[in-house]
Design an enzyme around this catalytic site. Structure first.
Site, short mmCIF file in Angstrom:
data_model
loop_
_atom_site.label_atom_id
_atom_site.label_comp_id
_atom_site.label_asym_id
_atom_site.label_seq_id
_atom_site.Cartn_x
_atom_site.Cartn_y
_atom_site.Cartn_z
N THR A 45 0.80 -1.07 -0.14
CA THR A 45 0.10 0.20 0.07
C THR A 45 0.90 1.21 0.13
O THR A 45 0.59 2.15 -0.69
CB THR A 45 -0.68 -0.06 1.34
OG1 THR A 45 -1.80 -1.21 1.17
CG2 THR A 45 -1.92 1.13 1.22
N GLU A 46 2.02 1.20 0.84
CA GLU A 46 2.84 2.50 0.83
C GLU A 46 3.49 2.59 -0.51
O GLU A 46 3.55 3.85 -0.95
CB GLU A 46 3.84 2.24 1.76
CG GLU A 46 4.69 3.13 2.03
CD GLU A 46 5.77 3.04 3.23
OE1 GLU A 46 6.94 3.75 3.46
OE2 GLU A 46 5.66 2.07 3.74
#
Length: 630
Positions: free
Chosen positions: A151-152
């Site tokens: 996600t990052e």
């Protein structure tokens, strides 16, 4: 305090990292007001995502990290988050506070904490934000969370390409849209995220590719297919620790069958440290003295096994540590690296920006083969941007690690930026800022929210991130919505369905009671057995209702009255918020962060068709003779 504008919208993202938490304040214009713009730039604005604005002084960092509150999670909000929000109050007009969403996204340090401690800290933050509710907190599980490396990485890809304007002037009828690939190397992990140029590769690896949905101001949907992967343990600092552990573990006395001679050698030579330098390294409660021998060629060869290229893949092409990916078409897929890619190249070698393999490798060779006293003398002259000595000792290793990741891990060609087949963009460039703006993944998160707030367009697709099919199957990872109110809409839809279901069941129950009470004489004659059962059931219900009227302990539990017994059960029920239950998935999600060590059973499950040896002398044939560089 800003001059108030009713069309302004604000958002806050707090990057809760391992060393500290940094708040970012963002601003954009209400997209409804932009639909009525009539200036000459209006058409371009309508075909673009919202313009996210951030002043240079709209960030503030507080140390140490959120994970430092593992012993006192109840203090995390008041001592750590509240001061950051107080900083934001000096920027955002008070009339906008209640409509300003707050996202607290925890990364590295929090990922390492046990699940129950994570939940305690995050639940405390949720309660602090909601009491009093000064800022917009719709759903704690979506706004206050530990995000995984993938996600990052996707947020980083969004932020990078937003700054380069690749989401502007979007034509939905054109299928070929250029974007930069995103590479990030921190201390613990390294990441890659890119939208493959080759549509055939996307089709072949469909189950490994996430889909990002954005919306232009005019409502046009932007759809981006992005591959993302992260490798935990392959960041610069963790790779350095694995490398030193490798030096120790390969000593003869540590590989024989005798235990009494283990770790008898305490002094080791490290070709990845300059000659004359030294340091101490603790391994398994034993201190080892490491002396630098300064040999570029030997360092490069010693680092190569750390990539774990021998790990089996369940598909091709294979990158490293058993991770396969769509084939990278370096003629069209161009990449930008941040963090360690920038710091190592720029601070030590003054080669940040467009990457040139020959220049970088030559400078790295000269540094690695230099005497430590000469390096210290250069440092005193300001050659290395006043980098501390311990960072300079690791610079040879980190530079070699960057080269290995780029060319052995990601198979990037070793060609110059001015080569003919590079087209109009370099294969790779390292950056810290774009157009004087810091490159941060937090920008990607707020872009997703601002884009999701656009009301124009078709509602068939929600703005957000759809994880790959593989991630969904393996870890249960779910869709990440851009707009917070999507959850409200889902609840309303669910409530509507529940109401319809309730009415249907209510009608059925009424019919049953009509038959029971008004036609009981028929029922008794024809279904006397069933009638007796029904009668007993009604009697039981009356008794139960009488008991419930007398005492409703579970209702008292919901009201927070935990001091009384509940039918003799003491201290059994532990109250948790919905965010605490949702956070239970994060540990599974982290499995995508490909750890450098995997059990035999896990490797067997990959069922490889071809196993490669760990490494052999043939692996080193790719390294040129040192005389060719002199």
């Amino acid at each position: 305090m800003l001059i108030e504008n009713t069309n302004d919208r604000f958002g806050i993202v707090i990057d809760a990292g391992s060393s500290g938490s940094r708040i970012h304040v963002f601003k954009w214009q209400d997209t409804e007001s932009l639909l009525h713009a009539t200036n000459q730039d209006s058409q371009s604005i309508l075909q673009s995502v919202p313009h996210i604005h951030q002043e240079k002084d709209w960030t503030f960092k507080l140390n140490p990290g959120l994970s430092s509150f593992e012993k006192k999670p109840q203090d995390a909000y008041k001592s750590h988050i509240k001061p950051l929000l107080d900083f934001a109050k000096n920027i955002i007009p008070e009339s906008h506070w209640s409509s300003c969403p707050v996202f607290i996204q925890a990364t590295a340090g929090m990922r390492l904490l046990p699940q129950d401690i994570q939940s305690s800290i995050l639940d405390g933050l949720c309660q602090g934000l909601k009491h009093p509710a000064e800022f917009l907190v719709e759903d704690c599980s979506a706004q206050i969370q530990v995000i995984d490396g993938e996600t990052e990485g996707l947020y980083g890809w969004l932020g990078l390409n937003y700054l380069y304007g690749h989401f502007n002037d979007y034509n939905p009828e054109v299928s070929d849209h250029f974007t930069f690939g995103f590479m990030d190397m921190g201390g613990a992990s390294t990441q890659i995220a890119f939208a493959p140029h080759d549509s055939g590769e996307i089709a072949r690896h469909r189950d490994d590719i996430a889909t990002i949905f954005l919306r232009s101001v005019n409502g046009d949907l932007q759809k981006w297919d992005v591959f993302v992967s992260t490798w935990l343990g392959f960041g610069a600092n963790q790779a350095r620790r694995r490398y030193l552990a490798q030096l120790i573990n390969t000593l003869p006395e540590n590989t024989n069958d005798y235990e009494n001679d283990d770790f008898s050698t305490r002094n080791l030579n490290d070709p990845c440290m300059p000659r004359g330098s030294s340091t101490d390294f603790e391994f398994k409660d034993t201190i080892f003295h490491i002396a630098g021998s300064g040999n570029y060629e030997q360092c490069t060869k010693s680092i190569y096994p750390l990539l774990l290229k021998n790990m089996p893949c369940d598909d091709e092409p294979c990158l490293f540590n058993g991770v396969h990916a769509p084939r990278i078409d370096f003629a069209n897929d161009k990449f930008i690296g941040t963090s360690e890619y920038w710091y190592t190249a720029n601070d030590v070698f003054k080669l940040g920006g467009e990457y040139n393999f020959d220049k970088f490798s030559k400078s790295l060779r000269e540094f690695c083969n230099s005497n430590w006293t000469q390096i210290l003398a250069n440092s005193d002259k300001g050659v290395y941007n006043s980098i501390p000595e311990n960072f300079l000792k690791d610079a040879c290793f980190k530079g070699n690690w960057v080269l290995n990741i780029l060319h052995e891990g990601f198979d990037m060609p070793r060609i110059d930026v001015d080569a003919e087949n590079v087209n109009d963009r370099p294969l790779f460039q390292s950056v810290e800022k774009v157009e004087e703006r810091e490159l941060s993944w937090t920008l990607g998160r707020i872009l997703l929210y601002a884009s999701g707030s656009i009301l124009a367009g078709n509602d068939d697709f929600m703005v957000g991130i759809a994880p790959s099919e593989r991630r969904t199957k393996l870890t249960g990872k779910k869709f990440i919505p851009g707009k917070l109110l999507e959850s409200d809409q889902l609840r309303k839809q669910s409530s509507s369905l529940s109401n319809k279901g309730f009415l249907m069941w209510f009608a059925i129950i009424c019919c049953i009671f009509y038959l029971i009470f008004h036609r009981s004489h028929i029922i008794r004659r024809r279904f006397s057995g069933l009638y007796n059962i029904t009668k007993d059931f009604k009697t039981g219900i009356r008794r139960r209702l009488k008991f419930l009227r007398r005492s409703d302990p579970f209702s008292r539990l919901e009201e927070g009255e935990l001091g009384t017994d509940v039918d003799g059960f003491k201290d059994v029920y532990r109250m948790k918020s919905s965010s605490m239950f949702d956070l239970g998935k994060s540990s599974a999600t982290m499995q995508r962060e490909h750890e450098p060590q995997r059990t035999a059973s896990q490797s067997a499950n990959l069922a490889p068709s071809n196993l490669r040896p760990a490494f052999s002398m043939a692996d080193f044939s790719k390294f040129k003779d040192s005389r060719l560089y002199d």
